[in-house]
Structure formats: structure tokens, C-alpha cells
Scaffold this active site. Structure first.
Site, PDB file in Angstrom:
ATOM      1  N   ASP A  19     -16.702  40.513 -25.613  1.00 16.49           N
ATOM      2  CA  ASP A  19     -16.260  40.504 -24.216  1.00 16.49           C
ATOM      3  C   ASP A  19     -15.421  39.260 -23.927  1.00 16.49           C
ATOM      4  OD1 ASP A  19     -15.997  41.489 -21.694  1.00 16.49           O
ATOM      5  OD2 ASP A  19     -17.992  40.921 -21.014  1.00 16.49           O
ATOM      6  N   TRP A  24      -9.432  35.798 -21.168  1.00 17.84           N
ATOM      7  CA  TRP A  24      -8.697  34.902 -22.068  1.00 17.84           C
ATOM      8  C   TRP A  24      -7.203  35.007 -21.782  1.00 17.84           C
ATOM      9  CZ3 TRP A  24      -5.005  35.482 -25.919  1.00 17.84           C
ATOM     10  CH2 TRP A  24      -4.847  34.418 -26.812  1.00 17.84           C
ATOM     11  N   ARG A  32      -3.357  41.541 -19.824  1.00 18.47           N
ATOM     12  CA  ARG A  32      -4.660  41.751 -20.478  1.00 18.47           C
ATOM     13  C   ARG A  32      -4.508  42.187 -21.934  1.00 18.47           C
ATOM     14  NH1 ARG A  32      -9.161  42.255 -17.608  1.00 18.47           N
ATOM     15  NH2 ARG A  32      -9.998  43.808 -19.039  1.00 18.47           N
ATOM     16  N   HIS A  36      -6.430  41.589 -25.700  1.00 19.71           N
ATOM     17  CA  HIS A  36      -7.000  42.564 -26.641  1.00 19.71           C
ATOM     18  C   HIS A  36      -6.406  42.365 -28.043  1.00 19.71           C
ATOM     19  CE1 HIS A  36      -9.285  44.404 -23.545  1.00 19.71           C
ATOM     20  NE2 HIS A  36      -8.266  44.953 -22.907  1.00 19.71           N
ATOM     21  N   SER A  65     -18.208  54.211 -23.323  1.00 17.81           N
ATOM     22  CA  SER A  65     -17.944  55.470 -22.601  1.00 17.81           C
ATOM     23  C   SER A  65     -17.376  55.157 -21.222  1.00 17.81           C
ATOM     24  CB  SER A  65     -19.222  56.283 -22.399  1.00 17.81           C
ATOM     25  OG  SER A  65     -20.160  56.047 -23.386  1.00 17.81           O
ATOM     26  N   LEU A 130     -19.979  45.703 -47.195  1.00 14.07           N
ATOM     27  CA  LEU A 130     -20.256  45.506 -45.766  1.00 14.07           C
ATOM     28  C   LEU A 130     -20.118  46.858 -45.081  1.00 14.07           C
ATOM     29  CD1 LEU A 130     -20.600  43.746 -43.150  1.00 14.07           C
ATOM     30  CD2 LEU A 130     -18.108  43.556 -43.099  1.00 14.07           C
ATOM     31  N   ILE A 194     -26.851  43.933 -21.805  1.00 15.43           N
ATOM     32  CA  ILE A 194     -26.639  44.741 -23.012  1.00 15.43           C
ATOM     33  C   ILE A 194     -25.602  45.835 -22.767  1.00 15.43           C
ATOM     34  CG2 ILE A 194     -27.828  46.332 -24.597  1.00 15.43           C
ATOM     35  CD1 ILE A 194     -30.251  44.507 -24.416  1.00 15.43           C
TER      36      ILE A 194
HETATM   37  C1  FPP Z   1     -13.869  43.574 -23.644  1.00 16.18           C
HETATM   38  O1  FPP Z   1     -13.096  42.557 -23.023  1.00 16.18           O
HETATM   39  C2  FPP Z   1     -13.127  44.166 -24.721  1.00 16.18           C
HETATM   40  C3  FPP Z   1     -12.763  45.500 -24.833  1.00 16.18           C
HETATM   41  C4  FPP Z   1     -13.096  46.517 -23.836  1.00 16.18           C
HETATM   42  C5  FPP Z   1     -11.961  45.959 -25.957  1.00 16.18           C
HETATM   43  C6  FPP Z   1     -12.398  45.454 -27.303  1.00 16.18           C
HETATM   44  C7  FPP Z   1     -11.261  45.530 -28.214  1.00 16.18           C
HETATM   45  C8  FPP Z   1     -10.936  44.591 -29.112  1.00 16.18           C
HETATM   46  C9  FPP Z   1     -11.733  43.389 -29.403  1.00 16.18           C
HETATM   47  C10 FPP Z   1      -9.684  44.717 -29.875  1.00 16.18           C
HETATM   48  C11 FPP Z   1      -9.605  45.580 -31.058  1.00 16.18           C
HETATM   49  C12 FPP Z   1     -10.846  46.074 -31.686  1.00 16.18           C
HETATM   50  C13 FPP Z   1     -10.832  46.746 -32.856  1.00 16.18           C
HETATM   51  C14 FPP Z   1     -12.128  47.240 -33.420  1.00 16.18           C
HETATM   52  C15 FPP Z   1      -9.598  46.979 -33.610  1.00 16.18           C
HETATM   53  P1  FPP Z   1     -12.674  42.755 -21.507  1.00 16.18           P
HETATM   54  O2  FPP Z   1     -11.373  43.441 -21.462  1.00 16.18           O
HETATM   55  O3  FPP Z   1     -13.772  43.456 -20.767  1.00 16.18           O
HETATM   56  O4  FPP Z   1     -12.551  41.268 -21.065  1.00 16.18           O
HETATM   57  P2  FPP Z   1     -12.809  40.714 -19.582  1.00 16.18           P
HETATM   58  O5  FPP Z   1     -14.276  40.897 -19.303  1.00 16.18           O
HETATM   59  O6  FPP Z   1     -12.433  39.270 -19.718  1.00 16.18           O
HETATM   60  O7  FPP Z   1     -11.910  41.474 -18.650  1.00 16.18           O
END
Ligand code: FPP
Length: 256
Positions: A19, A24, A32, A36, A65, A130, A194
Site C-alpha cells: 500500500d 508516494w 498515481r 504504481h 475485488s 520460490l 487486513i
Molecule cells: C495500493 O496502493 C496498490 C495497488 C492497488 C496496486 C498494487 C500494484 C503494484 C504494486 C504494481 C504492480 C504489481 C505487480 C504484481 C506487477 P494505493 O494505490 O492504494 O496507494 P494509496 O493508498 O497511497 O493511494
């Protein structure tokens, strides 16, 4: 009474909620999606770390989901990122002995992504260094509901008696049933919850939370989490005195 070795000091199975990508990016006044992308790089760092430390399984919450409800533009861009990552990384993961598997509602993804998921899984199916589990369109309640449905179907078809359903039978129908449950759960980004990840599987998992945002979560942060884990006493409902004696019951409860 037999002496039972407690779970090892290094987790066998690590589960992570990644998260903080959006925040960031916001801190840098960037869209955003930049967060990612940086998050995807942190995924590679984390995989490297697990391979170096001999951690057997890593399960990452990539997309819940509930994440389908995000703005269309962000969902679309995340799908593109997943597709690119699958196209770019899978051969290298295979070369390094990583087995890749996806959990969640695969039917909600596009044909192109589903085909790539299938390819990644079949290419890497024989790897053992792994086990990388990627939770995509996953929800813990949905996982439990699917398990209940599958048991109900067996009962309706006469293959199973209701009285035979217990925790161990139920546990065979949830995601990742062939792996030991996570020993350590990490959530980055500062929230202490969680969020519908692996609800059944996390029953006895050690939880570790950090304010570090996912794109900045590096090997030293992982090391700090492992150090905290190594200092925890996992009692599985028993007493410290029983653990000191090596209670036989420990093997039974820790396997759940
Ligand atoms: C949560 O941060 C992150 C996600 C919903 C996406 C997770 C995706 C990645 C880490 C990138 C690629 C992953 C793979 C497996 C290739 P958020 O957007 O909720 O952050 P925030 O809470 O700061 O808004």
C-alpha cells in the site's frame, strides 16, 4: 511427549499488502500511475530478497475485488501495467526458478491478461525455488464463500457428508491450500488493517505494519520485518511453558 521444532526464524511464507503507491506519487506531485510503476519495481526487489533468503513462498495483494471501483482511468492503467509486467518479467522469473500463480476472480480480467496469466502459470508450474502468489481481483470473503460453495456442491452430489466438514477439510478448498499458511504478513503505507486479504489463511500469522510507502519498501525494510518476526513467540493458543517443553500439539495447530 515428542519434541516439536517451532516454525523457523525465517518465514516460510510471506504475505504482503503493498500500500502507498498513490501517496508516494502525490508526494512528488506526479500522477498515481507513476506510483504504481515504482511499486512494480519494489515488487522485483522483494522477489530478489525472498530468493536470497530462501523464503519459500511470497503472496502479494496486487488488486483487490474492491479495487475495480477505482476511477476507470486508474483501473485501465493498472491493467496495462499488469499486462506489461507479465510480458516482461515472466521469462526471467522462470529462469530464476520462480513458480507463479494467480488467485482471485480471473474471469473479470481481459482475455489478453487471462491468457498471459495462464501462460505464466503453465510455464513456471514445475519451479520450486520460490512460490510467487499474486492475488488479483481477490477478496478473502470471496475466497471463503467459494470454498463453502464447493463443499455444498459436493454434499449436494453425495460426494461428502456434512458431518465430515471440519477445519482441515474446509482449508483444502481455500486459495493456496497446498502451501503452509503465511508466517508473516506485512502491510506498508501506514494503515493497520487486513483489508479482506487471505482472511482464512492469516488466522495464526504474525502481523507487521509499517508507515513506509510501498515504492520505498526495500531490502533493509524487509530485513527489519524479518527481525521483528524472529523475535515473536508463536504460541498458537498454547502457553510459553508448553512451547519450552516442545508440546506435541504445536505441530498440529501450526500446520493450520
Ligand atoms: C495500493 O496502493 C496498490 C495497488 C492497488 C496496486 C498494487 C500494484 C503494484 C504494486 C504494481 C504492480 C504489481 C505487480 C504484481 C506487477 P494505493 O494505490 O492504494 O496507494 P494509496 O493508498 O497511497 O493511494
Amino acid at each position: 511427549m515428542s519434541i516439536v521444532t517451532p516454525p523457523p526464524a525465517v518465514p516460510r511464507h510471506l504475505a504482503i499488502i503493498m500500500d502507498g503507491n498513490g501517496r508516494w506519487a502525490a508526494q512528488r506531485k506526479r500522477p498515481r500511475m507513476i506510483g504504481h510503476r515504482a511499486g512494480a519495481r519494489a515488487v522485483n526487489t522483494c522477489i530478489d530478497f525472498c530468493l536470497e533468503r530462501g523464503i519459500a513462498a511470497l503472496t502479494l495483494f496486487a488488486f483487490s475485488s474492491e479495487n475495480w471501483g477505482r476511477p476507470e482511468e486508474e483501473v485501465g492503467a493498472l491493467m496495462k501495467l499488469f499486462l506489461n509486467a507479465l510480458e516482461r518479467e515472466v521469462d526471467e522469473l522462470h529462469r530464476r526458478g520462480v513458480r507463479v500463480r494467480f488467485i482471485g476472480e480471473r474471469q473479470r480480467f481481459s482475455d489478453a491478461i487471462r491468457a498471459r496469466m495462464q501462460h505464466a502459470e503453465s510455464l513456471t508450474a514445475g519451479n520450486t525455488r520460490l512460490h510467487l502468489g499474486i492475488a488479483a481481483s481477490y477478496g478473502g470473503r470471496q475466497d471463503i464463500a467459494h470454498a463453502a460453495r464447493s463443499l455444498a456442491e459436493d454434499v449436494a452430489a453425495g460426494r461428502l457428508r456434512p458431518e465430515d466438514i471440519d477445519e482441515s477439510v474446509f482449508g483444502t478448498r481455500v486459495a493456496l491450500a497446498d502451501l503452509p499458511p503465511p508466517d508473516l504478513f506485512i502491510r506498508t503505507g501506514g494503515d493497520i488493517r487486513i483489508s479482506n486479504f487471505l482472511l482464512w489463511q492469516l488466522a495464526y500469522t504474525e502481523l507487521w505494519f509499517t508507515d513506509i510507502l510501498w515504492p520505498e519498501f526495500d531490502a533493509s525494510a524487509l530485513q527489519a520485518a524479518l527481525q521483528a518476526y524472529a523475535s515473536r513467540e508463536r504460541r498458537y493458543g498454547l502457553t510459553s511453558a508448553q512451547l519450552a517443553q516442545g508440546a506435541a500439539a504445536l505441530s498440529e495447530v501450526s500446520a493450520r
